[in-house]
Design an enzyme around this catalytic site. Structure first.
Site, PDB file in Angstrom:
ATOM      1  N   LYS A 278       0.718  -0.772  -0.242  1.00  0.00           N
ATOM      2  CA  LYS A 278      -0.098  -0.065  -0.048  1.00  0.00           C
ATOM      3  C   LYS A 278       0.847   1.803  -0.553  1.00  0.00           C
ATOM      4  CE  LYS A 278      -3.992  -1.724   2.782  1.00  0.00           C
ATOM      5  NZ  LYS A 278      -4.750  -1.887   1.336  1.00  0.00           N
ATOM      6  N   GLU A 350      -5.566  -9.496   0.728  1.00  0.00           N
ATOM      7  CA  GLU A 350      -5.187 -11.047   1.306  1.00  0.00           C
ATOM      8  C   GLU A 350      -6.894 -11.438   2.005  1.00  0.00           C
ATOM      9  OE1 GLU A 350      -5.227  -8.056   2.008  1.00  0.00           O
ATOM     10  OE2 GLU A 350      -6.215  -7.689   3.681  1.00  0.00           O
ATOM     11  N   ARG A 352      -9.772 -12.371   1.060  1.00  0.00           N
ATOM     12  CA  ARG A 352     -10.602 -13.044   0.418  1.00  0.00           C
ATOM     13  C   ARG A 352      -9.501 -14.375   0.635  1.00  0.00           C
ATOM     14  NH1 ARG A 352     -10.388 -10.529  -4.441  1.00  0.00           N
ATOM     15  NH2 ARG A 352     -10.267  -8.322  -3.800  1.00  0.00           N
TER      16      ARG A 352
END
Ligand code: BES
Ligand code: ZN
Ligand code: ZN
Length: 503
Positions: A278, A350, A352
């Site tokens: 991110k 991540e 899921r």
């Protein structure tokens, strides 16, 4: 907060603060308000007329009685027009009342409960909204300041005046209190920093709940996960110095372990994004990526206190998502607990992965219905904004039940479409059964659809709370920060399962 229920006439007793509902009924004050108006020698009517006393919903006005009443001060809670009042706006009005009382550092309050009833809103509804609204609204997170700047007063004694059955009112006050407490616990978990609330700490917290409320529990560590092939959760944890935990709590509400409702919560204690890292702005706040887990744990606290006769299994895959030389990476292919292989296209997708193994594990523990809750995608925020939880389902009947519970809790849910073409997209991989990130178009749907691949026929509802788990602004029912979204919805869903069975 403690309370007591009285059936004396509220104006015949002494009070520091008396809370009274004020309806918008032009030129007419009725019942207790009329009696108060008489005590004030007709002054209330003119205060209302001149706009010094507002009957606008969610507006609270404090009026010192200057010796005219046995109540030292009256708090008038605006309720608007009777036909417009809903339980949501009533709860928020009590929230506004609670905030005003907290800010004034008031500890003792009396409430003229019957002044708040309306068509369709009975005394017991008012009672539940009262404790729920006040306790949600006055929540605060202490944090780790050496010197707290928060007032340490809380409303301590609530005296409730009503003509209704004291038992019934007590029970409703208790339900509102318990719902708020569970939600506030969830808020605190979400507000806690990730260096303190690690996966192991979350597991310890769950074990404490188990001990307190008699849940059966199971915590899996890394080795146990490896031995049963929980490859999706393990992949997310691969780059971390912190060991993962799979947390299971079971509330056995029936003789037999049948008709089991599975609650699965995303427990990513911090989401860096992994190698699909991110940006420096997007990463701040990712301690809240366990909002789903917090909602499930908050709901279990409520279930533990109310002991419904319904079987519930809570499952929380917990880990952080970090980068290191050991971390999983794009192009990796992993094998999940149910055997399906997954091509990793984005390590930031991540949640899921963790939930895939969570859903499979819930099924292995006998879940016949599954509701998963997760701060899953920025996409749901783009689609629905910050105040709506997005949903996906493979079973409209189960979704209807969730929707009903959410309406009762006052938590807005909106269903997103889940079509064959969405399923195709998550199944599209040259090297594996599934891929974890089919693209940015509609990715809130793909994220849910991915989890759907692991439900294998079990009725399921997916709730994406990326927008609703936190808020930047204080609101009627709480401060800025964690909201505890879906805690009450999940708990009320469990209660509702019972009602449907009894009918
Ligand atoms: N934890 C995030 C989702 C999120 C975003 C939660 C903002 C709260 C606020 C999730 O793991 C994530 O990173 N999702 C990606 C998915 C993408 C890689 C397909 C996203 O939403 O960008
Ligand atoms: Zn992510
Ligand atoms: Zn995440």
């Amino acid at each position: 907060m403690k309370w007591s229920v009285h059936n004396e006439h509220p104006l015949e007793e002494s009070h520091d603060y008396l809370v009274v509902g004020l309806w918008n009924k032009p030129s007419k004050l009725e019942g207790l308000l009329k009696e108060l108006n008489d005590e004030f020698e007709g002054e209330l009517t003119s205060l209302v007329k001149e706009g010094d006393l507002s009957s606008k919903v969610r507006t609270v006005t404090k009026l010192p009685s200057l010796g005219k009443s046995k109540a030292k001060r009256i708090l008038f809670v605006g309720l608007g027009k009777e036909k417009d009042l809903t339980l949501d706006s009533l709860r928020e009005s009590f929230g506004a009342t609670g905030k005003l009382l907290k800010d004034s550092r008031v500890e003792k309050v009396s409430v003229a409960l019957d002044t708040f009833t309306a068509e369709g809103i009975e005394e017991s509804d008012v009672a539940q909204a009262l404790t729920e609204g006040i306790e949600l609204a006055t929540y605060s997170y202490e944090g780790y300041k050496q010197k707290s700047n928060l007032p340490d007063v809380a409303i301590d004694v609530l005296s409730v005046y009503t003509q209704a059955d004291a038992h019934e009112i007590n029970a409703a006050l208790e339900v509102g209190h318990v719902l708020a407490e569970g939600t506030n616990s969830a808020r605190t978990l979400v507000n806690m920093p990730a260096n303190i609330l690690t996966a192991s700490k979350m597991a310890e917290y769950a074990l404490d709940l188990a001990e307190k409320y008699g849940f059966e529990s199971e915590i899996l560590g890394k080795e146990e996960m490896e031995s049963i092939g929980m490859g999706a959760l393990l992949a997310v944890n691969q780059g971390s110095a912190e060991p993962p935990r799979m947390i299971v709590l079971k509330h056995k509400g029936k003789e037999e372990w049948t008709d089991v409702l599975g609650l699965v919560g995303k427990g990513i204690t911090f989401d860096t994004g992994g190698y699909s890292i991110k940006g420096k702005d997007g990463i701040v706040g990712m301690k809240t990526d366990m909002g789903g887990a917090a909602a499930v744990l908050g709901a279990m606290e409520i279930i533990g206190k109310l002991q419904p006769e319904q079987n519930v299994v809570a499952v929380i895959p917990a880990t952080d998502n970090m980068v290191s030389s050991k971390a999983f990476k794009p192009d990796d292919v992993i094998t999940s607990l149910n055997g399906k292989t997954i091509e990793i296209l984005n390590t930031d997708a991540e949640g899921r992965l963790a939930l895939a193994d969570g859903v499979t594990y819930a099924k292995q523990h006998g879940a016949n219905y599954i509701v998963d809750v997760a701060t899953l995608t920025g996409g749901v925020i783009v689609a629905l904004g910050l105040d709506k939880t997005g949903a996906l389902t493979n079973d409209e009947a189960l979704f209807e039940r969730v929707l009903e519970a959410s309406a009762e809790a006052g938590e807005f849910i909106w269903q997103l479409p889940y079509t064959e073409s969405d399923k195709k997209r998550v199944r599209n991989s040259p090297v594996a059964d599934l891929n974890n990130s089919p693209g940015r178009d509609g990715h809130a749907i793909f994220a849910g659809a991915f989890i759907g691949e692991f439900t294998e026929g079990t009725p399921w509802v997916h709730l994406d709370i990326a927008g609703t788990a936190t808020t930047k602004k204080a609101h009627y029912l709480g401060p800025a920060g964690a909201t505890g979204a879906m805690t009450r919805t999940l708990a009320l869903l469990v209660e509702q399962f019972l009602l449907e069975k009894k009918e």
